[in-house]
Design a protein around this motif. Structure first.
Motif, short mmCIF file in Angstrom:
data_model
loop_
_atom_site.label_atom_id
_atom_site.label_comp_id
_atom_site.label_asym_id
_atom_site.label_seq_id
_atom_site.Cartn_x
_atom_site.Cartn_y
_atom_site.Cartn_z
N VAL A 136 0.72 -1.32 -0.09
CA VAL A 136 0.00 0.15 0.05
C VAL A 136 0.84 1.36 -0.16
N ALA A 137 0.74 1.99 -0.96
CA ALA A 137 1.54 3.15 -1.09
C ALA A 137 0.51 4.55 -0.27
N ILE A 138 1.15 5.33 0.31
CA ILE A 138 0.50 6.40 0.91
C ILE A 138 0.80 7.66 0.55
N LEU A 139 0.10 8.75 0.13
CA LEU A 139 0.66 10.07 -0.26
C LEU A 139 -0.36 11.29 0.36
N SER A 140 0.35 11.96 0.95
CA SER A 140 -0.31 13.30 1.53
C SER A 140 -0.16 14.52 0.49
N THR A 141 -1.12 15.24 0.50
CA THR A 141 -1.13 16.41 -0.48
C THR A 141 -1.52 17.51 0.45
N GLY A 142 -0.68 18.67 0.16
CA GLY A 142 -0.96 19.99 0.58
C GLY A 142 0.03 20.88 0.86
N ASP A 143 0.04 22.17 0.40
CA ASP A 143 1.19 23.33 0.71
C ASP A 143 1.52 23.22 2.07
N GLU A 144 0.35 23.15 2.69
CA GLU A 144 0.43 23.60 4.36
C GLU A 144 1.10 22.50 5.17
N LEU A 145 1.25 21.39 4.64
CA LEU A 145 2.10 20.33 5.43
C LEU A 145 3.67 20.11 5.32
N CYS A 146 4.12 19.86 6.39
CA CYS A 146 5.72 19.43 6.57
C CYS A 146 5.72 18.10 7.19
N ARG A 147 6.65 17.74 7.05
CA ARG A 147 7.06 16.24 7.94
C ARG A 147 7.58 16.61 9.45
N ALA A 148 7.16 15.73 10.29
CA ALA A 148 7.61 15.68 11.51
C ALA A 148 9.01 16.21 12.12
N ASP A 149 9.85 15.54 11.06
CA ASP A 149 11.21 15.73 11.67
C ASP A 149 11.87 17.20 10.61
N ALA A 150 10.93 17.84 9.90
CA ALA A 150 11.23 18.91 9.29
C ALA A 150 10.25 20.18 9.41
N PRO A 151 10.19 20.27 10.69
CA PRO A 151 9.11 21.52 11.12
C PRO A 151 9.34 22.72 10.20
N ALA A 152 8.52 23.49 9.77
CA ALA A 152 8.69 24.78 9.06
C ALA A 152 7.45 25.76 9.50
N GLU A 153 7.86 26.93 9.58
CA GLU A 153 7.07 27.95 10.37
C GLU A 153 5.72 28.23 9.09
N GLY A 154 4.59 28.33 9.59
CA GLY A 154 3.63 28.57 8.84
C GLY A 154 2.77 27.15 8.35
N ARG A 155 3.32 26.13 8.84
CA ARG A 155 3.10 24.65 8.52
C ARG A 155 2.74 23.88 9.40
N ILE A 156 1.91 22.81 9.12
CA ILE A 156 1.55 21.85 10.31
C ILE A 156 2.17 20.49 9.85
N VAL A 157 2.43 19.67 10.83
CA VAL A 157 3.05 18.26 10.57
C VAL A 157 1.96 17.52 10.04
N ASP A 158 2.37 16.75 9.11
CA ASP A 158 1.45 15.65 8.27
C ASP A 158 1.35 14.47 9.38
N ALA A 159 0.05 14.49 10.02
CA ALA A 159 -0.40 13.24 10.74
C ALA A 159 -0.91 12.24 10.03
N ASN A 160 -1.67 12.56 8.92
CA ASN A 160 -2.43 11.58 8.06
C ASN A 160 -1.37 10.37 7.55
#
Length: 408
Positions: A183-207
């Motif tokens: 099973v391949a899993i893909l998240s989409t969205g400019d607002e997302l970032c990885r938990a190990d690469a936080p970025a200002e103005g973005r939220i961590v991809d939990a999905n």
């Protein structure tokens, strides 16, 4: 409204999703890897088990016909038979054999009297039987567990500990099961970032992590493809990298906003879409289709919507790929603790905590039902099905509950 835009009932959407998948090719795995999976073929017994009548108790193997007189009845003890030892003598009229649990029954004997209902004479040469018993008393018959040639376990049977114990008893150390879905899993969205690469103005991809764990628990093998940005080309490139998997899951980008490109990217990839909207809350924007042997499911972006739709549609599909014969979400009856209301038109799956009270399962809705609050999913034990055309449920009403697989 176009047929493609119609809001499908949940049951129809699940049936159409299941129609796109089938059990995967079989593989042979060791017992510890087969636990919880389903058989890929019918398995026939190669051995009759037990191979002989045996005793279910420590006691004395007797002829029931010798016990017609009023007790006590004195019999001569001809031998002692232990488990793992074959009898040496036949039990004849007026005789018996001392026997241990699991030991083969001697010829001539048709019943066992438990030790507590006897009185053994000093020296052990005779015994007094203190109760009469009929034929078959405390006797486990030959073939009670399995008979050579019969179907021991049918295709699609979930393999729990007793089932695997049956197969080991037949001398099987590996088991044929459908292979695990990739099973391949893909998240989409400019607002997302990885938990190990936080970025200002973005939220961590939990999905993606949550869906990966859900796939793993359901028996699949997850692969996270990362985060696609909100452009058609980036979503397309990420999806193109997922070809060859058994199932591709995406989250977000399924609605009709300016930056929702998943449906367009799937079409560009050549995925034949079956449907994309379900009459459900949470989780209305749900796209399902197939290209070749790969099924595609586009899940909503809100974390709880993503988990709820996984529970209702994806988990059943994974169970079918894994060869299970029963793939529908489990349901139990309960009572509503509280009251609910909504407009008719959408089936609501309400997150609740359920607990037993005086023999009944009472379901209490959580204080928040918003789709973006993952914390409420962590607190839920069941989903309460609030039917599509219903508008009110009163305190104490009978309700349908779906136990959740995502809890600890």
């Amino acid at each position: 409204m176009k047929e493609d835009d119609a809001l499908l009932p949940v049951e129809e959407a699940r049936a159409r999703t299941l129609a796109l998948v089938s059990p995967l090719p079989q593989e042979w795995v060791r017992m510890e890897e087969a636990l919880g999976r389903a058989l890929a073929v019918d398995v026939r017994a190669q051995r009759t088990l037990p191979p002989w009548d045996n005793s279910a108790m420590d006691g004395f193997a007797v002829r029931s016909a010798d016990l017609t007189a009023p007790p006590p009845i004195r019999l001569q003890v001809r031998e002692t038979i232990y488990a793992g030892q074959m009898p040496r003598e036949e039990v004849r009229p007026g005789t018996c054999a001392r026997i241990m649990t699991g030991a083969p029954m001697p010829a001539g004997a048709d019943a066992v009297v438990m030790r507590e209902r006897t009185r053994l004479a000093p020296g052990g040469e005779t015994v007094e039987i203190l109760e009469a018993v009929g034929p078959g008393n405390f006797v486990r018959p030959r073939g009670e567990d399995a008979r050579e040639g019969e179907v021991l376990l049918a295709r699609g049977t979930p393999l729990g500990i007793p089932e695997l114990g049956l197969l080991v008893g037949q001398g099987m150390l590996t088991v044929p099961v459908p292979r695990r879905p990739r099973v391949a899993i893909l998240s989409t969205g400019d607002e997302l970032c990885r938990a190990d690469a936080p970025a200002e103005g973005r939220i961590v991809d939990a999905n993606a992590p949550a869906l990966s764990l859900a796939v793993l628990r359901a028996g699949g093998v997850p692969s996270v493809l990362g985060i696609a940005r909100d452009t058609l080309e980036d979503v397309y490139q990420h999806l193109a990298a997922a070809e060859g998997y058994d199932l591709v899951l995406t989250s977000a980008g399924m609605s009709v906003g300016e930056h929702d490109f998943v449906r367009e990217a799937l079409a560009k990839l050549g995925v034949e879409r079956d449907f994309w909207r379900v009459a459900i809350k949470p989780g209305k924007p749900l796209a399902v289709g197939r290209k070749g042997s790969t099924a595609y499911v586009g899940l909503p972006g809100n974390p709880t919507s993503s988990l709820v739709t996984f529970e209702l549609f994806v988990r059943p599909a994974l169970r079918r790929m894994l060869g299970h014969s029963d793939v529908e979400p489990p349901r139990v009856g309960g009572r509503l603790a509280g009251a609910l209301q909504k407009p008719p038109g959408l089936a609501h799956y309400v997150r609740v905590t359920a607990a037993w009270q005086e023999g009944e399962l009472w379901a209490r809705p959580l204080s928040t039902q918003t789709s973006g609050v993952l914390r409420s999913a962590a607190s839920a034990t069941h989903l309460l099905h609030f039917p599509r055309e219903a508008s009110r449920l009163a305190n104490g009403d009978n309700v349908e509950l779906l136990p959740l697989s995502w809890g600890a």
